[in-house]
Design a protein around this motif. Sequence first.
Motif, PDB file in Angstrom:
ATOM      1  N   LEU A  12      -1.892  13.370   7.389  1.00 18.95           N
ATOM      2  CA  LEU A  12      -0.296  13.802   7.470  1.00 18.95           C
ATOM      3  C   LEU A  12       0.103  12.343   8.250  1.00 18.95           C
ATOM      4  CD1 LEU A  12       2.372  14.787   7.168  1.00 18.95           C
ATOM      5  CD2 LEU A  12       1.918  16.118   9.157  1.00 18.95           C
ATOM      6  N   HIS A  13       0.775  11.366   7.618  1.00 22.75           N
ATOM      7  CA  HIS A  13       1.035  10.293   8.432  1.00 22.75           C
ATOM      8  C   HIS A  13       0.019   9.532   9.186  1.00 22.75           C
ATOM      9  CE1 HIS A  13       5.305  11.617   7.068  1.00 22.75           C
ATOM     10  NE2 HIS A  13       4.931  12.804   7.656  1.00 22.75           N
ATOM     11  N   GLU A  14       0.406   8.888  10.374  1.00 24.70           N
ATOM     12  CA  GLU A  14      -0.595   7.980  11.018  1.00 24.70           C
ATOM     13  C   GLU A  14      -1.559   9.039  11.844  1.00 24.70           C
ATOM     14  OE1 GLU A  14       0.400   4.526  13.163  1.00 24.70           O
ATOM     15  OE2 GLU A  14       2.157   4.455  12.018  1.00 24.70           O
ATOM     16  N   ASN A  15      -2.891   9.253  11.558  1.00 25.82           N
ATOM     17  CA  ASN A  15      -4.045   9.781  12.229  1.00 25.82           C
ATOM     18  C   ASN A  15      -3.490  11.283  12.607  1.00 25.82           C
ATOM     19  OD1 ASN A  15      -5.257   7.370  12.281  1.00 25.82           O
ATOM     20  ND2 ASN A  15      -4.226   6.509  13.982  1.00 25.82           N
ATOM     21  N   ILE A  16      -2.713  11.921  11.957  1.00 24.60           N
ATOM     22  CA  ILE A  16      -2.413  13.279  12.293  1.00 24.60           C
ATOM     23  C   ILE A  16      -2.654  14.033  10.999  1.00 24.60           C
ATOM     24  CG2 ILE A  16      -0.383  14.672  12.859  1.00 24.60           C
ATOM     25  CD1 ILE A  16       1.021  12.481  14.012  1.00 24.60           C
ATOM     26  N   PHE A  48     -12.612   9.089   2.031  1.00 25.84           N
ATOM     27  CA  PHE A  48     -11.308   9.299   2.176  1.00 25.84           C
ATOM     28  C   PHE A  48     -10.571   8.832   0.654  1.00 25.84           C
ATOM     29  CE2 PHE A  48     -11.709   5.017   3.942  1.00 25.84           C
ATOM     30  CZ  PHE A  48     -10.426   4.394   3.569  1.00 25.84           C
ATOM     31  N   HIS A  49      -9.360   9.563   0.475  1.00 25.45           N
ATOM     32  CA  HIS A  49      -8.718   9.365  -0.657  1.00 25.45           C
ATOM     33  C   HIS A  49      -7.212   9.407  -0.382  1.00 25.45           C
ATOM     34  CE1 HIS A  49      -7.607   9.748  -4.843  1.00 25.45           C
ATOM     35  NE2 HIS A  49      -7.103  10.760  -4.780  1.00 25.45           N
ATOM     36  N   VAL A  50      -6.344   8.472  -0.498  1.00 19.41           N
ATOM     37  CA  VAL A  50      -5.184   8.622  -0.053  1.00 19.41           C
ATOM     38  C   VAL A  50      -4.044   8.158  -1.051  1.00 19.41           C
ATOM     39  CG1 VAL A  50      -3.524   7.434   1.518  1.00 19.41           C
ATOM     40  CG2 VAL A  50      -5.837   7.580   2.329  1.00 19.41           C
ATOM     41  N   VAL A  51      -2.985   8.817  -1.162  1.00 15.99           N
ATOM     42  CA  VAL A  51      -2.066   8.592  -2.371  1.00 15.99           C
ATOM     43  C   VAL A  51      -0.830   8.247  -1.780  1.00 15.99           C
ATOM     44  CG1 VAL A  51      -0.862   9.991  -4.099  1.00 15.99           C
ATOM     45  CG2 VAL A  51      -3.267  10.610  -3.728  1.00 15.99           C
ATOM     46  N   ALA A  80      -5.789   5.205  -3.092  1.00 14.55           N
ATOM     47  CA  ALA A  80      -6.839   4.248  -2.569  1.00 14.55           C
ATOM     48  C   ALA A  80      -7.763   5.084  -2.141  1.00 14.55           C
ATOM     49  CB  ALA A  80      -6.114   3.542  -1.770  1.00 14.55           C
ATOM     50  N   SER A  81      -9.054   4.719  -2.276  1.00 12.11           N
ATOM     51  CA  SER A  81     -10.263   5.664  -1.767  1.00 12.11           C
ATOM     52  C   SER A  81     -11.415   4.664  -1.444  1.00 12.11           C
ATOM     53  CB  SER A  81     -10.789   6.555  -2.893  1.00 12.11           C
ATOM     54  OG  SER A  81      -9.762   7.601  -3.568  1.00 12.11           O
ATOM     55  N   GLY A  97       5.381  11.903   1.494  1.00 14.55           N
ATOM     56  CA  GLY A  97       5.423  12.755   0.133  1.00 14.55           C
ATOM     57  C   GLY A  97       3.827  12.741  -0.386  1.00 14.55           C
ATOM     58  N   GLY A  98       2.994  11.625  -0.079  1.00  9.72           N
ATOM     59  CA  GLY A  98       1.590  11.503  -0.565  1.00  9.72           C
ATOM     60  C   GLY A  98       0.690  12.014   0.207  1.00  9.72           C
ATOM     61  N   TRP A  99       1.074  12.688   1.498  1.00  8.71           N
ATOM     62  CA  TRP A  99      -0.092  13.076   2.670  1.00  8.71           C
ATOM     63  C   TRP A  99      -0.538  14.303   2.121  1.00  8.71           C
ATOM     64  CZ3 TRP A  99       1.035  17.974   4.122  1.00  8.71           C
ATOM     65  CH2 TRP A  99       2.332  18.214   4.039  1.00  8.71           C
ATOM     66  N   LYS A 100       0.061  15.253   1.397  1.00 11.85           N
ATOM     67  CA  LYS A 100      -0.320  16.414   0.906  1.00 11.85           C
ATOM     68  C   LYS A 100      -1.571  16.206  -0.311  1.00 11.85           C
ATOM     69  CE  LYS A 100       3.880  17.214  -1.607  1.00 11.85           C
ATOM     70  NZ  LYS A 100       5.096  17.887  -1.515  1.00 11.85           N
ATOM     71  N   TYR A 101      -1.395  15.230  -0.581  1.00 13.55           N
ATOM     72  CA  TYR A 101      -2.591  14.717  -1.515  1.00 13.55           C
ATOM     73  C   TYR A 101      -3.781  14.151  -1.125  1.00 13.55           C
ATOM     74  CZ  TYR A 101       1.518  16.179  -4.631  1.00 13.55           C
ATOM     75  OH  TYR A 101       2.344  16.838  -4.920  1.00 13.55           O
ATOM     76  N   SER A 102      -3.813  13.556   0.165  1.00 15.04           N
ATOM     77  CA  SER A 102      -4.859  12.700   0.665  1.00 15.04           C
ATOM     78  C   SER A 102      -5.738  13.554   1.483  1.00 15.04           C
ATOM     79  CB  SER A 102      -4.139  11.783   1.734  1.00 15.04           C
ATOM     80  OG  SER A 102      -2.826  11.087   0.758  1.00 15.04           O
TER      81      SER A 102
END
Length: 119
Positions: A9-13, A42-45, A79-80, A104-109
């Motif tokens: 969730l966001h930066e380092n949280i 890691f996988h970030v959307v 991005a993974s 919005g993408g944090w919940k998929y990361s």
Amino acid sequence: MDLLYCSLLHENIWDRLLVISNFDEERSNFIAPRKGIYSFNFHVVKVYNRQTIQVSLMHNGWPVISAFAGDQDVTREAASNGVLIQMEKGDRAYLKLERGNLMGGWKYSTFSGFLVFPM
């Protein structure tokens, strides 16, 4: 087995910790419980177009690997990356959002890690 599995969730949280083992919630860092080889993935959307994101996996404050998502014409893009790192007891690993935002993408990361080989 030392295991870390988190949702970003966001930066380092972190939004939620699915399995907690040696994770400093206050600093959002995994802390190695023993010397060994650790695997991290890691996988970030990103969910908005016209932005670029860059996420780096940090080891004791130094970037080890990064992943980018920057296609300006797509609404959703991932991005993974993954890496094996030799860590000493007490070393820290975490993700750092270097550029962009994950609104919005944090919940998929996700960010996960585990001990592969103790030394």
